[in-house]
Design a protein around this motif. Structure first.
Motif, PDB file in Angstrom:
ATOM      1  N   GLY A  70       0.807  -1.223   0.000  1.00  0.00           N
ATOM      2  CA  GLY A  70       0.000   0.000   0.000  1.00  0.00           C
ATOM      3  C   GLY A  70       0.837   1.268   0.000  1.00  0.00           C
ATOM      4  N   LEU A  71       1.982   1.216  -0.673  1.00  0.00           N
ATOM      5  CA  LEU A  71       2.868   2.369  -0.756  1.00  0.00           C
ATOM      6  C   LEU A  71       2.716   3.049  -2.108  1.00  0.00           C
ATOM      7  N   HIS A  72       2.933   4.337  -2.158  1.00  0.00           N
ATOM      8  CA  HIS A  72       3.002   5.048  -3.432  1.00  0.00           C
ATOM      9  C   HIS A  72       4.198   4.472  -4.184  1.00  0.00           C
ATOM     10  N   ILE A  73       4.115   4.340  -5.507  1.00  0.00           N
ATOM     11  CA  ILE A  73       5.183   3.731  -6.290  1.00  0.00           C
ATOM     12  C   ILE A  73       6.505   4.484  -6.129  1.00  0.00           C
ATOM     13  N   GLY A  74       6.443   5.795  -6.012  1.00  0.00           N
ATOM     14  CA  GLY A  74       7.668   6.579  -5.812  1.00  0.00           C
ATOM     15  C   GLY A  74       8.330   6.276  -4.480  1.00  0.00           C
ATOM     16  N   VAL A  75       7.534   6.106  -3.450  1.00  0.00           N
ATOM     17  CA  VAL A  75       8.054   5.759  -2.127  1.00  0.00           C
ATOM     18  C   VAL A  75       8.678   4.370  -2.175  1.00  0.00           C
ATOM     19  N   ALA A  76       8.001   3.434  -2.816  1.00  0.00           N
ATOM     20  CA  ALA A  76       8.530   2.077  -2.934  1.00  0.00           C
ATOM     21  C   ALA A  76       9.870   2.082  -3.669  1.00  0.00           C
ATOM     22  N   ARG A  77       9.976   2.847  -4.742  1.00  0.00           N
ATOM     23  CA  ARG A  77      11.234   2.913  -5.498  1.00  0.00           C
ATOM     24  C   ARG A  77      12.371   3.445  -4.621  1.00  0.00           C
ATOM     25  N   VAL A  78      12.103   4.486  -3.834  1.00  0.00           N
ATOM     26  CA  VAL A  78      13.131   5.055  -2.959  1.00  0.00           C
ATOM     27  C   VAL A  78      13.553   4.029  -1.905  1.00  0.00           C
ATOM     28  N   LEU A  79      12.586   3.400  -1.247  1.00  0.00           N
ATOM     29  CA  LEU A  79      12.912   2.443  -0.191  1.00  0.00           C
ATOM     30  C   LEU A  79      13.623   1.211  -0.732  1.00  0.00           C
ATOM     31  N   VAL A  80      13.152   0.678  -1.855  1.00  0.00           N
ATOM     32  CA  VAL A  80      13.789  -0.500  -2.453  1.00  0.00           C
ATOM     33  C   VAL A  80      15.220  -0.165  -2.870  1.00  0.00           C
ATOM     34  N   ALA A  81      15.418   0.984  -3.481  1.00  0.00           N
ATOM     35  CA  ALA A  81      16.775   1.386  -3.894  1.00  0.00           C
ATOM     36  C   ALA A  81      17.695   1.537  -2.686  1.00  0.00           C
ATOM     37  N   ASP A  82      17.177   2.097  -1.602  1.00  0.00           N
ATOM     38  CA  ASP A  82      17.976   2.231  -0.375  1.00  0.00           C
ATOM     39  C   ASP A  82      18.378   0.859   0.154  1.00  0.00           C
ATOM     40  N   LEU A  83      17.405  -0.058   0.220  1.00  0.00           N
ATOM     41  CA  LEU A  83      17.680  -1.401   0.735  1.00  0.00           C
ATOM     42  C   LEU A  83      18.662  -2.145  -0.155  1.00  0.00           C
ATOM     43  N   ALA A  84      18.561  -1.953  -1.457  1.00  0.00           N
ATOM     44  CA  ALA A  84      19.501  -2.590  -2.380  1.00  0.00           C
ATOM     45  C   ALA A  84      20.904  -2.008  -2.199  1.00  0.00           C
ATOM     46  N   ALA A  85      21.005  -0.696  -2.043  1.00  0.00           N
ATOM     47  CA  ALA A  85      22.308  -0.049  -1.857  1.00  0.00           C
ATOM     48  C   ALA A  85      22.987  -0.519  -0.567  1.00  0.00           C
ATOM     49  N   LEU A  86      22.188  -0.845   0.439  1.00  0.00           N
ATOM     50  CA  LEU A  86      22.726  -1.342   1.706  1.00  0.00           C
ATOM     51  C   LEU A  86      23.016  -2.842   1.670  1.00  0.00           C
ATOM     52  N   GLY A  87      22.619  -3.501   0.589  1.00  0.00           N
ATOM     53  CA  GLY A  87      22.889  -4.934   0.448  1.00  0.00           C
ATOM     54  C   GLY A  87      21.809  -5.843   0.997  1.00  0.00           C
ATOM     55  N   TYR A  88      20.662  -5.283   1.390  1.00  0.00           N
ATOM     56  CA  TYR A  88      19.574  -6.091   1.945  1.00  0.00           C
ATOM     57  C   TYR A  88      18.721  -6.745   0.850  1.00  0.00           C
TER      58      TYR A  88
END
Length: 116
Positions: A70-88
């Motif tokens: 239930g997240l806005h697509i822009g919010v999901a993109r930011v959070l997913v990119a952050d988690l990927a950058a951290l290696g999660y």
């Protein structure tokens, strides 16, 4: 009736005010999967980040992450990119040319409709 100011503030807080992901090439059809680090760190993550890592134990598109949580697509993109950058999360980009494939786009639309 929900407070409009609170509903507008929440996405801003989730992304620390950012509207663009670290990885600006992160497409909505990109598949993400929890990494070993993400699985091991799951309990230490907070709220939506923990939910995303838990959801991605099997490959899930960024669009599906947004729809399911239930997240806005822009919010999901930011959070997913952050988690990927951290290696999660591990990011698996579609092969070049698939983004314009009408059959793939229809499959994504059907999956999103099935979720809602």
């Amino acid at each position: 009736m929900p407070d409009r100011d609170v509903s507008l503030l929440r996405p801003y807080l989730l992304t620390s005010g950012r509207t663009e992901p670290i990885d600006r090439n992160l497409e909505i059809e990109t598949q993400v999967l929890t990494s070993e680090l993400g699985a091991a760190s799951h309990a230490s993550l907070s709220f939506e980040r923990r939910d995303i890592v838990a959801l991605c134990t099997k490959p899930v598109s960024v669009a599906e992450v947004a729809a399911i949580l239930g997240l806005h697509i822009g919010v999901a993109r930011v959070l997913v990119a952050d988690l990927a950058a951290l290696g999660y999360l591990a990011v698996h980009r579609p092969v070049a040319g698939l983004a314009g494939d009408p059959a793939m786009i229809e499959r994504i639309i059907r999956r999103l409709e099935a979720i809602s």
